[in-house]
Design a protein around this motif. Structure first.
Motif, PDB file in Angstrom:
ATOM      1  N   TYR A  25     -65.523 -56.566-100.550  1.00 49.38           N
ATOM      2  CA  TYR A  25     -66.559 -56.415 -99.526  1.00 49.38           C
ATOM      3  C   TYR A  25     -66.065 -56.579 -98.090  1.00 49.38           C
ATOM      4  O   TYR A  25     -66.720 -56.122 -97.153  1.00 49.38           O
ATOM      5  N   ASN A  90     -73.272 -62.616 -98.813  1.00 48.97           N
ATOM      6  CA  ASN A  90     -74.317 -62.617 -99.845  1.00 48.97           C
ATOM      7  C   ASN A  90     -73.925 -61.755-101.040  1.00 48.97           C
ATOM      8  O   ASN A  90     -74.186 -62.133-102.182  1.00 48.97           O
ATOM      9  N   CYS A  91     -73.286 -60.629-100.787  1.00 48.63           N
ATOM     10  CA  CYS A  91     -72.805 -59.776-101.898  1.00 48.63           C
ATOM     11  C   CYS A  91     -71.780 -60.523-102.746  1.00 48.63           C
ATOM     12  O   CYS A  91     -71.846 -60.490-103.982  1.00 48.63           O
ATOM     13  N   MET A  93     -71.399 -63.810-103.009  1.00 47.57           N
ATOM     14  CA  MET A  93     -72.046 -64.913-103.725  1.00 47.57           C
ATOM     15  C   MET A  93     -72.890 -64.400-104.889  1.00 47.57           C
ATOM     16  O   MET A  93     -72.955 -65.053-105.933  1.00 47.57           O
ATOM     17  N   ASP A  94     -73.522 -63.237-104.722  1.00 48.35           N
ATOM     18  CA  ASP A  94     -74.263 -62.642-105.843  1.00 48.35           C
ATOM     19  C   ASP A  94     -73.313 -62.301-106.984  1.00 48.35           C
ATOM     20  O   ASP A  94     -73.635 -62.532-108.151  1.00 48.35           O
ATOM     21  N   ASP A  95     -72.139 -61.749-106.655  1.00 47.68           N
ATOM     22  CA  ASP A  95     -71.150 -61.416-107.687  1.00 47.68           C
ATOM     23  C   ASP A  95     -70.617 -62.660-108.384  1.00 47.68           C
ATOM     24  O   ASP A  95     -70.427 -62.659-109.605  1.00 47.68           O
ATOM     25  N   GLY A  97     -72.106 -65.689-108.499  1.00 45.74           N
ATOM     26  CA  GLY A  97     -73.220 -66.307-109.218  1.00 45.74           C
ATOM     27  C   GLY A  97     -73.132 -67.810-109.293  1.00 45.74           C
ATOM     28  O   GLY A  97     -72.123 -68.424-108.939  1.00 45.74           O
ATOM     29  N   ASN A  98     -74.219 -68.420-109.723  1.00 50.55           N
ATOM     30  CA  ASN A  98     -74.299 -69.859-109.977  1.00 50.55           C
ATOM     31  C   ASN A  98     -73.925 -70.721-108.770  1.00 50.55           C
ATOM     32  O   ASN A  98     -73.223 -71.719-108.914  1.00 50.55           O
ATOM     33  N   ALA A 101     -78.642 -73.262-104.301  1.00 53.55           N
ATOM     34  CA  ALA A 101     -79.341 -72.694-103.142  1.00 53.55           C
ATOM     35  C   ALA A 101     -79.046 -73.463-101.858  1.00 53.55           C
ATOM     36  O   ALA A 101     -78.882 -72.857-100.786  1.00 53.55           O
ATOM     37  N   ARG A 104     -75.540 -72.580-100.804  1.00 52.59           N
ATOM     38  CA  ARG A 104     -75.568 -71.210-100.292  1.00 52.59           C
ATOM     39  C   ARG A 104     -76.110 -71.175 -98.855  1.00 52.59           C
ATOM     40  O   ARG A 104     -75.545 -70.515 -97.989  1.00 52.59           O
TER      41      ARG A 104
END
Length: 185
Positions: A25, A90-91, A93-95, A97-98, A101, A104
């Motif tokens: 990314y 954010n991309c 962290m989405d990839d 995962g876990n 919050a 994050r």
């Protein structure tokens, strides 16, 4: 080493698990003054060092350090690069995962505000801020008021040569094959 956790082990985790996802990314260059394999790798390493010195969990610090320059397109002043890194982070962290919050949110705050000189309210921001600013101290002079952590104050007051030696002693041979550590990264 703190509580049986070494800088080397955490840095290897960053290189093998996090950096490949960041690479997917990141807009920033791979090498050079603000490169992923140069500056960002050194910032991650210092961030780990500073978080361990505080006795804190390193995960949020590693991620904030890894993401802080993802949107850099040049080496000139760029007050927007932190804000522009948020969707990229954010991309990633989405990839991954876990990610809790609250962690994050702290990571997003840290990367957004590191280029805007917003004071660091938590250890994630403090460690990332200090890890990024250490190089500026070596290049432009040491001013303790710009650092939040005691370990960073010691490192920033020293020389890049001394810290580079420390890095080489605390980095696995595999890590040394990936990162490109120059004098001031």
């Amino acid at each position: 080493m703190t509580n049986g956790i070494s800088i080397s082990n955490i840095f290897d985790w960053y290189l093998t698990e996090i950096m490949p996802v960041v690479e997917k990314y990141a807009i920033q260059s791979k090498n050079g003054y603000h490169g992923l394999y140069t500056h960002t790798a050194a910032v991650v390493f210092r961030g780990i060092d500073y978080a361990l010195a505080l006795g804190q969990d390193t995960t949020g610090v590693v991620l904030a350090c890894a993401f802080h320059d993802m949107a850099r397109t040049h080496d000139c002043d760029d007050l927007e690069h932190g804000i522009n890194a948020i969707p990229l982070a954010n991309c990633v962290m989405d990839d991954i995962g876990n990610i809790d919050a609250n962690v994050r949110d702290a990571i997003i705050f840290a990367i957004k505000n590191h280029s805007l000189n917003i004071p660091a309210p938590d250890y994630i921001s403090q460690c990332m801020w200090d890890a990024d600013r250490t190089r500026l101290s070596w290049e432009c002079g040491y001013y303790p008021k710009f650092f939040a952590t005691e370990r960073a104050k010691v490192v920033a007051a020293g020389t890049p040569k001394l810290y580079l030696e420390f890095m080489h002693k605390n980095m696995s041979p595999d890590a040394e094959k990936i990162v490109e550590l120059g004098e001031n990264y």
